[in-house]
Design a protein around this motif. Structure first.
Motif, PDB file in Angstrom:
ATOM      1  N   PHE A 127       0.812  -1.222   0.000  1.00  0.00           N
ATOM      2  CA  PHE A 127       0.000   0.000   0.000  1.00  0.00           C
ATOM      3  C   PHE A 127       0.842   1.268   0.000  1.00  0.00           C
ATOM      4  O   PHE A 127       0.521   2.239  -0.695  1.00  0.00           O
ATOM      5  N   THR A 128       1.908   1.282   0.773  1.00  0.00           N
ATOM      6  CA  THR A 128       2.746   2.488   0.844  1.00  0.00           C
ATOM      7  C   THR A 128       3.357   2.799  -0.518  1.00  0.00           C
ATOM      8  O   THR A 128       3.326   3.948  -0.976  1.00  0.00           O
ATOM      9  N   ASP A 129       3.893   1.780  -1.165  1.00  0.00           N
ATOM     10  CA  ASP A 129       4.497   1.982  -2.480  1.00  0.00           C
ATOM     11  C   ASP A 129       3.452   2.376  -3.514  1.00  0.00           C
ATOM     12  O   ASP A 129       3.687   3.248  -4.364  1.00  0.00           O
ATOM     13  N   ARG A 154      -7.369   0.756   6.484  1.00  0.00           N
ATOM     14  CA  ARG A 154      -6.029   0.187   6.415  1.00  0.00           C
ATOM     15  C   ARG A 154      -5.896  -0.770   5.241  1.00  0.00           C
ATOM     16  O   ARG A 154      -4.811  -0.941   4.684  1.00  0.00           O
ATOM     17  N   ASP A 155      -6.996  -1.379   4.849  1.00  0.00           N
ATOM     18  CA  ASP A 155      -6.953  -2.439   3.837  1.00  0.00           C
ATOM     19  C   ASP A 155      -7.581  -2.053   2.501  1.00  0.00           C
ATOM     20  O   ASP A 155      -7.682  -2.895   1.606  1.00  0.00           O
ATOM     21  N   ARG A 187      -6.241  -5.082   0.243  1.00  0.00           N
ATOM     22  CA  ARG A 187      -5.075  -5.779   0.753  1.00  0.00           C
ATOM     23  C   ARG A 187      -5.190  -7.282   0.491  1.00  0.00           C
ATOM     24  O   ARG A 187      -6.228  -7.885   0.693  1.00  0.00           O
ATOM     25  N   GLY A 188      -4.089  -7.878  -0.008  1.00  0.00           N
ATOM     26  CA  GLY A 188      -4.065  -9.300  -0.299  1.00  0.00           C
ATOM     27  C   GLY A 188      -2.797  -9.668  -1.034  1.00  0.00           C
ATOM     28  O   GLY A 188      -2.036  -8.791  -1.468  1.00  0.00           O
TER      29      GLY A 188
END
Length: 333
Positions: free
Chosen positions: A23-25, A43-44, A61-62
């Motif tokens: 996520f940050t990238d 967050r996800d 997210r996954g």
């Protein structure tokens, strides 16, 4: 071909769903490098916007590090029901998206069904428009009647893949490109569903049922509103340390000026500018030799990278590509 009314022109690429743990990238890549509007949902979950639509890219997210679903914007409920009936008539299960799933994608009505290479296909009618104004580095992106860009995939079963998009969306063949990359001969099919030159590109290794790409998609494309936007995003990619895949160049078939960056998930992201718009009254499919008039030279590719692609291709022989035979029309060359 389908016996019921043709839906060509009423279908447009609407959104992409991706799965990633980076996520940050991705936030830096999408916001600071490419220049899109960014919204954190949790967050996800996060989204990128290109225009007034609430969602053009949904990231959840996954572990896949890949595209997992493609959303198609349909002009009206009649087209929606027609495509739903087609899919059901071929015996392929469909699922209605929940209110929460529709909300995350920024749409009011959502239906999903199986697609080539395991990429779920989703259809919807009315997009939700965002209340907040865009905050992004780019001046704008070309969407509207052309949809939001295109998706390129590699396939070991290109005839079935093309047949799928013809059966479901009445996609039309725009043209072919024959290209040799690192000694491998490729044939690329370009399919359109509206005025955009192509919304789907299907690349296949000539004469061999292999797939040299790890991810389900080879690249995604979005169209910059100005040449200045393209140039500035190219500069930001370098300044922020993201990898470039292909330098700036111009394509032979749609004449688009573009470059390809490598995303945090590994597939490529093409920023293009000023592609031609197909005139349905005069267009005839043709074959072009090579993808580029000039430019699009590989950046930073090593012999290790090439060997890695060959290993992926060899492994693909052991894992048959996911297809949807019932919707593939027997395969169209």
């Amino acid at each position: 071909m389908n016996a019921d009314p043709d839906v060509f022109g009423s279908v447009h690429l609407g959104y992409i769903v991706m799965e990633t743990n980076r996520f940050t990238d991705w936030r830096r890549f999408g916001t600071d490098a490419i220049g899109m509007h960014h919204d954190d949902l949790s967050r996800d979950l996060m989204r990128f916007r290109l225009d007034d639509h609430a969602c053009r890219f949904l990231l959840r997210r996954g572990p896949a590090e890949d595209v997992v679903a493609i959303g198609w914007h349909l002009d009206d409920h009649t087209t929606f029901e027609q495509i739903e009936a087609r899919v059901r008539a071929h015996g392929v299960p469909v699922a209605t998206g929940t209110a929460e799933e529709a909300g995350l994608r920024g749409v009011e009505r959502l239906l999903r069904f199986a697609g080539p290479k395991g990429i779920t296909q989703e259809i919807y009618t009315t997009p939700v428009l965002a209340a907040d104004p865009l905050t992004m580095l780019a001046s704008g992106w070309v969407t509207g009647d052309s949809g939001m860009g295109h998706v390129a995939i590699t396939s070991a079963r290109p005839a079935l893949t093309r047949g799928y998009f013809d059966t479901v969306f009445d996609a039309r063949l725009t043209d072919y490109i024959d290209e040799t990359i690192s000694g491998v001969k490729l044939k690329i099919r370009f399919l359109r569903v509206d005025e955009r030159h192509h919304s789907i590109a299907i690349a296949a290794v000539h004469g061999l049922p292999i797939d040299p790409i790890r991810t389900r998609v080879q690249h995604l494309n979005i169209q910059a509103a100005s040449l200045d936007d393209l140039a500035r995003s190219y500069e930001r990619i370098h300044e922020l340390g993201f990898d470039m895949a292909l330098s700036v160049g111009q394509h032979t078939n749609d004449r688009e000026l573009s470059y390809y960056a490598r995303t945090p998930s590994g597939f490529e992201w093409e920023i293009g500018w000023n592609p031609l718009v197909v005139d349905e009254s005069t267009w005839e499919p043709s074959t072009h030799q090579g993808i580029s008039v000039w430019g699009h030279t590989p950046v930073g590719q090593t012999i290790v990278d090439r060997l890695g692609q060959f290993r992926i291709a060899a492994r693909s022989l052991l894992h048959p590509e996911k297809t949807v035979p019932a919707l593939s029309g027997g395969g169209i060359p």
